[in-house]
Design an enzyme around this catalytic site. Structure first.
Site, PDB file in Angstrom:
ATOM      1  N   LYS A 115       0.827  -1.381   0.020  1.00 19.99           N
ATOM      2  CA  LYS A 115       0.085   0.114  -0.005  1.00 19.99           C
ATOM      3  C   LYS A 115       0.855   1.215   0.071  1.00 19.99           C
ATOM      4  CE  LYS A 115      -4.584  -1.770   1.244  1.00 19.99           C
ATOM      5  NZ  LYS A 115      -5.582  -1.588   1.883  1.00 19.99           N
ATOM      6  N   LYS A 197      -3.962 -10.169  -6.451  1.00 14.77           N
ATOM      7  CA  LYS A 197      -5.174 -10.491  -5.501  1.00 14.77           C
ATOM      8  C   LYS A 197      -6.210  -9.433  -6.024  1.00 14.77           C
ATOM      9  CE  LYS A 197      -6.097  -8.289  -1.724  1.00 14.77           C
ATOM     10  NZ  LYS A 197      -6.683  -7.997  -0.263  1.00 14.77           N
ATOM     11  N   LYS A 200     -10.947  -4.399  -3.814  1.00 19.27           N
ATOM     12  CA  LYS A 200     -11.892  -3.536  -4.064  1.00 19.27           C
ATOM     13  C   LYS A 200     -11.347  -2.225  -4.505  1.00 19.27           C
ATOM     14  CE  LYS A 200     -13.261  -3.611   0.641  1.00 19.27           C
ATOM     15  NZ  LYS A 200     -12.085  -3.489   1.322  1.00 19.27           N
TER      16      LYS A 200
END
Ligand code: AQP
Length: 333
Positions: A115, A197, A200
């Protein structure tokens, strides 16, 4: 453990529209714990702000995530369903546990590395200490089991280390939790890049199937899914795209890989992709219908948030007071 009862805790961030990865890796499995465990399922809005959110979207998604919990079969009479920011003990315990978590441990978290490279302009301290807030979420309820997808396993392991470290200094404070990771569906991959992965927050809409996508959109997205130049539906190394589609098909039909290979023997990828789209749309249709009913009743959702927060706060305060007392904080009534 709370008394004689075993505890289950999990949460989902309202950081985007929920995907079939969130569904198969986590939410779908939540209701299987409701009978045997006392369950706390939280909408973790405080986690969501570790990356920038538009306030109106965050607010809307918080209602939506709660409605989805219920639409996926979580009965609010049997489970405590609530919003993290409504129970201040989560943030309070998090500060304390920050003082029992090592900088080096947090630096090794792969989600932080991913992230922080994705949001290089906003590598904030919250993104770094996210796993400590998650540990607080879990430990506040004396949790025994945490159902999560495999991407969260490392965070649950860190939570165990924090609990053990704290218990060494102050014995019998926290239950040390176990992650529960589903056999099938533990990591649903992106349809656009099946080595990554499904998330969302992915900007590529073709990479993701949302729980709330309509039938045509679901079928179109599966038709476009990246596969390989082979034509045989077979679970094998190097066939990441097909392996992912077979996993999704298996999760929705209960068939194992050999059965799926037999079912599609002599048929091409086109037929298979259509079948994956159809079983996904069929499985999600009742969830979507129930969700729409629940979301239309905003006052009902707010009443649920209030009830859930009161229930959760009762248990959370017990653990927090115990921790504060052990640490030497002066208690006033
Ligand atoms: N692709 C996935 N396959 C299986 N399980 C998954 N989960 C997430 N993606 C997959 C599981 O869903 C639960 C809730 O996840 P979260 O909202 O706490 O955050 P996350 O793991 O960071 O999920 P996302 O979708 O990737 O969100 P963003 O894009 O906001 O970071 C967890 O149990 C997770 O394992």
């Amino acid at each position: 453990m709370l008394g004689e009862q075993k505890i289950c805790f999990s949460g989902v961030q309202p950081s985007g529209n929920l995907t079939i990865g969130n569904y198969l890796g986590a939410i779908r499995n939540f209701s299987t714990f409701s009978e045997a465990y006392k369950c706390f399922y939280c909408v973790v809005d405080e986690h969501a702000i570790t990356v920038r959110q538009t306030p109106a979207d965050l607010r809307r998604r918080t209602y939506e995530t709660l409605a989805l919990y219920m639409a996926c079969g979580l009965d609010p009479e049997k489970n405590t369903l609530y919003v993290q920011s409504h129970v201040p003990a989560h943030a309070e315990l998090s500060w304390i546990l920050n003082c029992y978590t090592m900088f080096g441990e947090l630096s090794r978290m792969t989600q932080f590395k991913d992230k922080s490279s994705k949001h290089a302009d906003n590598v904030n301290a919250g993104l770094f200490t996210y796993p400590v807030l998650m540990a607080s979420d879990i430990l506040l309820y004396q949790t025994d089991v945490v159902p999560v997808g495999i991407d969260q396993k490392q965070h649950v392991e860190l939570c165990r280390n924090i609990a053990e470290r704290f218990n060494q200094v102050f014995p019998d404070t926290f239950t040390v939790p176990e992650p529960i990771i589903p056999q099938n569906g533990k990591k649903i991959m992106s349809l656009a890049d099946p080595t990554k992965k499904m998330s969302k927050s992915d900007e590529n809409q073709n990479a993701i199937v949302y729980i709330l996508d309509d039938r045509d959109t679901i079928i179109r997205k599966f038709r476009r899914a990246v596969t390989d130049s082979d034509t045989v539906v077979r679970f094998a190394e190097g066939k990441d795209g097909i392996n992912n589609l077979m996993t999704i098909y298996s999760c929705f039909t209960g068939k194992d890989m050999e059965e799926i290979e037999r079912e599609f023997a002599g048929r091409g990828y086109g037929d298979f992709k259509l079948a994956v789209g159809e079983v996904t749309a069929d499985a999600l249709a009742p969830v979507q219908a129930r969700y729409r009913e629940l979301l239309a009743d905003k006052a009902g959702l707010e009443a649920q948030m209030k009830k859930g927060a009161e229930e959760a706060a009762y248990y959370a305060r017990k653990t927090l007071s115990k921790v504060q007392k052990k640490l030497g904080f002066v208690q006033i009534r």
